[in-house]
Scaffold this motif. Structure first.
Motif, PDB file in Angstrom:
ATOM      1  N   ILE A 122      25.579  98.668 -30.049  1.00  0.00           N
ATOM      2  CA  ILE A 122      26.792  97.996 -29.615  1.00  0.00           C
ATOM      3  C   ILE A 122      27.546  97.871 -31.013  1.00  0.00           C
ATOM      4  N   ASN A 123      26.934  97.619 -32.003  1.00  0.00           N
ATOM      5  CA  ASN A 123      27.658  97.605 -33.531  1.00  0.00           C
ATOM      6  C   ASN A 123      28.234  99.144 -33.737  1.00  0.00           C
ATOM      7  N   LEU A 175      29.298 101.398 -31.726  1.00  0.00           N
ATOM      8  CA  LEU A 175      30.169 101.907 -30.821  1.00  0.00           C
ATOM      9  C   LEU A 175      31.520 100.727 -30.786  1.00  0.00           C
ATOM     10  N   PHE A 176      31.298  99.453 -31.136  1.00  0.00           N
ATOM     11  CA  PHE A 176      32.208  98.680 -31.165  1.00  0.00           C
ATOM     12  C   PHE A 176      32.538  97.591 -32.235  1.00  0.00           C
ATOM     13  N   TRP A 177      31.603  97.036 -32.957  1.00  0.00           N
ATOM     14  CA  TRP A 177      31.906  96.231 -33.888  1.00  0.00           C
ATOM     15  C   TRP A 177      32.121  97.013 -35.123  1.00  0.00           C
ATOM     16  N   ARG A 178      31.612  98.021 -35.475  1.00  0.00           N
ATOM     17  CA  ARG A 178      31.814  98.875 -36.721  1.00  0.00           C
ATOM     18  C   ARG A 178      33.192  99.432 -36.668  1.00  0.00           C
ATOM     19  N   ARG A 179      33.472  99.614 -35.506  1.00  0.00           N
ATOM     20  CA  ARG A 179      35.179 100.071 -35.343  1.00  0.00           C
ATOM     21  C   ARG A 179      35.902  99.121 -35.575  1.00  0.00           C
ATOM     22  N   LEU A 180      35.659  97.870 -35.179  1.00  0.00           N
ATOM     23  CA  LEU A 180      36.386  96.600 -35.877  1.00  0.00           C
ATOM     24  C   LEU A 180      36.390  96.373 -37.261  1.00  0.00           C
TER      25      LEU A 180
END
Length: 578
Positions: free
Chosen positions: A560-561, A563-568
């Motif tokens: 999840i980090n 795919l999602f959080w790291r991009r944010l």
């Protein structure tokens, strides 16, 4: 127009020093030293690792001593967390190749539950000090450290990678050594978010105090004297009155720590805030004013100050110079190839060993079962993040942008965040048992009690860091409320919110360990989820299932980090850093 910032607390520097302040500071330091010496004497008492001890005395007269023991563990773990944060975050921010390994590894460390660390480290720490309680103390302090360090590391790393470019160029042009840059640029620029996240991490340590003082791993029970083990024992006995007494002592201790430690530290950190205009009102601390009126800090500075310059020069002589601005492309590519090959080899070898071990023991069907349970826990985490963001982002902005509100609300928030929510679990469990309600939905509430404060604290820190000149410009332009949120506040707090959401999500996964299995007076309630799976496997000493649970939780969190959080996170660094 750039102005010098002035603080009401700084006015104390211009006042005549007070002998009364000297007496108070000296007496306080003497009492603190005496308490540390008195409490430290209990760390080395004889201990037989083969004995099974399941409880401590629940006499209320023992609570002050137990509270002091727990507080000493908390501050020792905080010191270790600060050292780890400085080293790890700096390496991740400054070393390009190391970053590709350190950041994913930090995601994995954050995803590993405390029981996962305890199941591996308890035996090793006990072996370090055979026959003494010190080894078990090491294990407990390390467990608390694992609940504090990751959030602080993420926050300090973000402050390093989001430093203004002109500060980086100035440090290089001045040819500061890495040592000089760290203490004169990196630490001051990251002081405000570091202090706020350290405060939040300290509260997270309280949350896992019960698990770190009343340890049940590998079919053995180890109990250390402390307020966490006191609550665990009182809960097993169904002594609600004693649990309430412990809650009262905990509230007093949290308020005292806030007044004597965190409040002065947050007020002191304000001197490192960088902006071009003066705030209407800065945080104040009576304790910090008292220290500034005393002669003792100046005397200590005169004694230890002369050691700073020789150490600074020695670090420069030993080659700790700043990175060169340019590196030959050929050397960089060759180094990348060698580094990548080494990392790939380690990952492949480790993955092979894990896969073969699982195949020989519980089989891959157990992995599929754990993934299904992880999906249930993931739903709880997502619900928690959405609800907590809707509730606490506006509240955090309101507190962070209003100094008068912050002066009143910050201590309240600190008490609420620092108070270990799982001390309330026995009361909630008693209600669930009496009403016959399911823990499957109540588990989300229990997880939120421990994880929601990461979002609130980071939003408060981000809102309070919005430069005052930008706020004044928005006021002068009379921006409509909706435009004010979209163009100023949300972009300004976005990096801090992402940091808080990442750590809140990781904290929620970790909190699932103690939120999906709760008990009261001999009655145990269990929710369907990965946290309950790991908790039961750890208590039973089922190593294959412990490994499966930890690996599955790590895959969920890291995936999840990535795919999602790291991009944010990358978006925050690229577009919204001030």
């Amino acid at each position: 127009m750039t102005t010098l910032r002035s603080y009401p607390t700084r006015g104390a520097l211009d006042r005549p020093r007070s002998r009364a302040a000297d007496v108070v500071v000296f007496a306080g330091a003497a009492v603190l030293i005496w308490v540390i010496v008195r409490v430290s004497g209990g760390l080395t008492v004889p201990f037989d690792e083969h004995e099974t001890v399941t409880e401590v005395s629940t006499d209320a007269a023992d609570l002050p001593y137990y509270a002091a023991r727990s507080l000493l563990r908390m501050f020792l773990a905080l010191g270790l967390s600060i050292v780890f944060t400085f080293a790890y975050a700096t390496a991740a921010a400054r070393l390009r190749r190391a970053r590709t390994v350190l950041l994913p590894f930090l995601d994995i460390l954050q995803s590993v539950p405390i029981l996962g660390f305890l199941s591996v480290t308890v035996t090793a720490f006990i072996a370090l000090a055979p026959g003494s309680l010190l080894g078990l103390e090491f294990a407990s302090i390390f467990a608390i450290f694992t609940s504090q360090a990751w959030n602080m590391t993420f926050a300090f790393y973000h402050s390093l990678v989001s430093q203004p470019r002109e500060i980086d160029e100035a440090a290089r042009n001045l040819r500061l050594s890495r040592w000089q840059r760290f203490w004169r640029v990196d630490v001051p620029s990251g002081m405000v978010p570091l202090v706020w996240n350290a405060m939040m991490s300290f509260g997270g340590g309280w949350f896992f105090l019960v698990a770190s003082e009343a340890i049940s791993v590998n079919n053995r029970n180890y109990v250390l004297p402390g307020i966490g083990s006191y609550v665990a024992t009182a809960t097993d006995q169904g002594a609600t009155g004693k649990v309430l007494i412990a809650i009262g002592v905990m509230i007093v201790m949290v308020i005292a720590v806030n007044v004597l430690f965190w409040r002065p530290l947050t007020a002191f950190a304000e001197r490192f805030r960088v902006e071009d205009s003066e705030p209407a009102q800065a945080p104040r601390s009576v304790t910090l004013d008292l220290l500034r009126r005393s002669h003792i800090p100046d005397l200590l500075g005169k004694v230890f100050g002369p050691l700073v310059f020789p150490l600074d020069r020695a670090m420069r002589v030993f080659g700790l110079a700043e990175h060169p601005l340019h590196v030959q492309a050929g050397r960089r590519r060759a180094g990348d190839i060698v580094f990548g090959a080494a990392v790939t080899a380690v990952i492949v070898w480790g993955s092979y060993r894990v896969v073969t071990y699982i195949h020989r023991t519980v089989g891959f069907g157990e992995v599929a079962h754990a993934f299904g349970l992880g999906g249930l826990t993931l739903v709880r985490v997502l619900v928690l993040l959405v609800v907590c963001s809707l509730v606490w982002v506006p509240v955090g902005v309101w507190i962070g942008l209003n100094p008068k509100v912050s002066r009143f609300a910050q201590p309240v928030v600190q008490v609420l965040a620092s108070f270990p929510a799982n001390f309330l679990f026995p009361l909630v469990t008693a209600v669930l048992v009496a009403t016959g309600a399911s823990l499957n939905w109540a588990g989300t509430l229990l997880m939120a009690l421990g994880a929601q404060w990461y979002i609130l604290f980071n939003v408060i820190a981000g809102a309070s860091a919005v430069p005052n000149d930008l706020r004044e410009a928005a006021a002068n332009l009379r921006l409509p409320r909706g435009l004010w949120w979209r163009r100023l506040i949300l972009p300004a707090i976005f990096p801090s919110y992402v940091t808080g959401a990442i750590t809140a999500a990781g904290g929620a996964w970790n909190a699932a360990i103690v939120s999906e299995v709760v008990g009261y007076n001999g009655t145990t309630l269990t929710a369907d989820g990965l946290g309950a799976y790991i908790s039961e496997a750890t208590t039973a000493g089922d190593w294959p299932r412990i490994l499966v649970g930890v690996v599955v939780m790590s895959i969920y969190v890291v995936g999840i980090n990535r795919l999602f959080w790291r991009r944010l996170y990358a978006l925050a660094e690229r577009r919204y850093s001030l």
